[in-house]
Write a protein that holds these residues in place. Structure first.
Motif, PDB file in Angstrom:
ATOM      1  N   GLU A  12       0.823  -1.218   0.000  1.00  0.00           N
ATOM      2  CA  GLU A  12       0.000   0.000   0.000  1.00  0.00           C
ATOM      3  C   GLU A  12       0.851   1.259   0.000  1.00  0.00           C
ATOM      4  OE1 GLU A  12      -4.160  -0.581   2.134  1.00  0.00           O
ATOM      5  OE2 GLU A  12      -2.531  -1.300   3.437  1.00  0.00           O
ATOM      6  N   ASP A  13       2.035   1.196   0.614  1.00  0.00           N
ATOM      7  CA  ASP A  13       2.894   2.375   0.649  1.00  0.00           C
ATOM      8  C   ASP A  13       3.764   2.502  -0.604  1.00  0.00           C
ATOM      9  OD1 ASP A  13       4.707   0.345   0.967  1.00  0.00           O
ATOM     10  OD2 ASP A  13       5.483   1.008   2.907  1.00  0.00           O
ATOM     11  N   GLY A  14       3.559   1.586  -1.591  1.00  0.00           N
ATOM     12  CA  GLY A  14       4.306   1.657  -2.838  1.00  0.00           C
ATOM     13  C   GLY A  14       5.580   0.841  -2.865  1.00  0.00           C
ATOM     14  N   THR A  15       5.908   0.195  -1.731  1.00  0.00           N
ATOM     15  CA  THR A  15       7.106  -0.627  -1.685  1.00  0.00           C
ATOM     16  C   THR A  15       6.960  -1.829  -2.623  1.00  0.00           C
ATOM     17  OG1 THR A  15       7.503  -0.009   0.616  1.00  0.00           O
ATOM     18  CG2 THR A  15       8.625  -1.979  -0.198  1.00  0.00           C
ATOM     19  N   VAL A  16       7.999  -2.091  -3.419  1.00  0.00           N
ATOM     20  CA  VAL A  16       7.972  -3.176  -4.396  1.00  0.00           C
ATOM     21  C   VAL A  16       8.968  -4.259  -3.985  1.00  0.00           C
ATOM     22  CG1 VAL A  16       8.326  -3.837  -6.812  1.00  0.00           C
ATOM     23  CG2 VAL A  16       7.303  -1.620  -6.254  1.00  0.00           C
ATOM     24  N   THR A  17       8.505  -5.492  -3.958  1.00  0.00           N
ATOM     25  CA  THR A  17       9.386  -6.632  -3.712  1.00  0.00           C
ATOM     26  C   THR A  17       9.135  -7.690  -4.783  1.00  0.00           C
ATOM     27  OG1 THR A  17       7.762  -7.602  -2.200  1.00  0.00           O
ATOM     28  CG2 THR A  17       9.502  -6.259  -1.222  1.00  0.00           C
ATOM     29  N   TYR A  18      10.165  -8.503  -5.001  1.00  0.00           N
ATOM     30  CA  TYR A  18      10.083  -9.543  -6.031  1.00  0.00           C
ATOM     31  C   TYR A  18      10.380 -10.896  -5.401  1.00  0.00           C
ATOM     32  CZ  TYR A  18      10.483  -5.491  -9.100  1.00  0.00           C
ATOM     33  OH  TYR A  18      10.293  -4.285  -9.727  1.00  0.00           O
ATOM     34  N   SER A  19       9.788 -11.944  -5.980  1.00  0.00           N
ATOM     35  CA  SER A  19      10.018 -13.295  -5.486  1.00  0.00           C
ATOM     36  C   SER A  19       9.997 -14.269  -6.653  1.00  0.00           C
ATOM     37  CB  SER A  19       8.939 -13.685  -4.462  1.00  0.00           C
ATOM     38  OG  SER A  19       9.162 -14.992  -3.980  1.00  0.00           O
TER      39      SER A  19
END
Length: 430
Positions: A316-323
């Motif tokens: 929601e805060d725009g943080t992007v993570t990848y997996s």
């Protein structure tokens, strides 16, 4: 039939020079021989593998040359009536270079060179070709239908072939001989490439040299599969995998790969088989598809179109993570031959070694060495896990020393001392 001659004559290589699928130059001496015999009362059967438009061209050629055809790829009614048999037993898939095959009622099955009858030669060829096919079973096939879906000669026959390094070679045989050929059955035969008896030397390329090492190895492995299985369904899948691998190997051979080039090609092929990208993945909006992982999920989830194992999560805060769900492999130290994966291991590695774009996954996986055991039978297969070591794709070993046990809401971390105490009280699963 009054001993009337019957001429079963091939087209390509007999009436015309072989230029399949086109019409080759006329072989005048054979055409003249056929016409002379016809004028003397002989009946003519055109016996050819041509079908469709190529066959129509052959029929037009015969008409232009003044050759009247009494039958095309069929028996004359009087033959069947007189002999109660099928002359295709003699003429099927036979090529006689520049000679017409001349037969009368008393000659059928008795044609001789002074040492062998026609039937004995036919039988010898049957046995020899069966021996060749059974020596190289992974290169051979058999089918009850031609490539166009039609049964050979109207039924009662099958086609069997072997793929040599110089091209295929095929014969037709009666259904009663089907069991002599121990090779795979295919729904339809491959399309005929126009080979004739002059191409029989192709089978010499199946010599026992280095180039056939792969075929011999696959044949041995396939035989082991058959011997160790209780029935066909048990070995069929394994043999099919061996044969598929051999076809891939042959494809690389035909492309001229060896040494360094075949190693490079193998690494590319391995990545494709593993579903890994061949070039780094950039954060291009066009390569992501939004996916849902449950209702009221505040996180947006996206799956990569280029590599289906890669996901992007946007908080929601725009943080992007990848997996990448395929980059981690767990190995139980007590059963190392059965690797597996789970979400906890993937999340652990994502936290320790977060994915950044551009992303190009390593050829080898992150491997986590784990230990699992049970301390209370009501907890199922295991209730305690130790994440002991991590082996990085480059081979470096990292100690993890993470210990967990079942809790009310999932696994909870515990100290090493508690882990050892639980291990001392483990219950061996039956």
């Amino acid at each position: 039939m009054n001993n009337a001659k019957i001429i079963a004559v091939d087209f390509d290589g007999t009436l015309v020079e072989n230029k399949w699928p086109e019409i080759g130059a006329p072989i005048e001496k054979n055409i003249a021989k056929v016409k002379a015999e016809q004028e003397a009362g002989a009946k003519i059967i055109l016996w050819t593998n041509r079908v469709g438009e190529p066959l129509e061209k052959a029929l037009s050629f015969c008409k232009e040359q003044g050759i009247h055809l009494d039958a095309v790829n069929e028996n004359l009614p009087e033959i069947i009536k007189a002999f109660g048999t099928d002359c295709r037993k003699i003429f099927a898939n036979e090529y006689w270079d520049d000679r017409a095959v001349l037969m009368s009622e008393k000659d059928i099955g008795e044609f001789s060179d002074g040492f062998h009858t026609f039937n004995s030669l036919y039988y010898q060829r049957l046995i020899l070709f069966a021996a060749l096919v059974n020596t190289f079973p992974t290169l051979a096939w058999k089918s009850h239908k031609h490539s166009d879906g039609e049964a050979p000669f109207g039924g009662g026959w099958f086609i069997v072939g072997i793929n040599t390094p110089k091209g295929p070679y095929t014969y037709h045989y009666e259904d009663k001989d089907w069991g002599l050929f121990h090779c795979k059955e295919v729904a339809t035969a491959p399309e005929w490439d126009g080979h004739t008896d002059k191409d029989v030397e192709r089978v010499l390329s199946l010599s026992d040299d280095e180039s056939d090492w792969a075929a011999r190895e696959v044949a041995l492995a396939s035989q082991k599969e058959r011997e160790s299985a209780e029935d066909k369904d048990d070995w069929d899948y394994g043999v099919a995998c061996y044969e598929s691998a051999l076809r891939a190997y042959r494809s690389l051979e035909r492309d001229g790969h060896s040494g360094m080039s075949i190693q490079i090609t193998k690494s590319i092929l391995n990545r494709l088989i593993d579903g890994k990208c061949l070039t780094p993945i950039e954060d291009d909006p066009d390569i992501w598809t939004k996916v849902e992982f449950g209702e009221n999920d505040p996180i947006q989830h996206f799956q990569c179109k280029r590599m289906s194992s890669l996901f992007k999560d946007v908080a929601e805060d725009g943080t992007v993570t990848y997996s990448d769900v395929n980059r981690v492999q767990l190995i139980n130290k007590e059963s190392p031959d059965i690797p597996f994966r789970n979400g906890f291991g993937t999340r652990l590695i994502d936290k320790m070694y977060p994915i950044m774009l551009p992303y190009f996954p390593a050829d080898k996986k992150f491997k986590i060495i784990v230990e699992e055991f049970l301390t209370d039978e009501k907890n199922g297969d295991f209730d305690t896990v130790g994440y002991l070591q991590l082996i990085l794709p480059n081979g470096e070993v990292v100690d993890l020393n993470g210990y967990f046990k079942d809790g009310p809401d999932g696994m909870v971390r515990i100290e090493h001392a508690e882990y050892e105490e639980r291990k001392a009280n483990r219950i061996d699963k039956k």
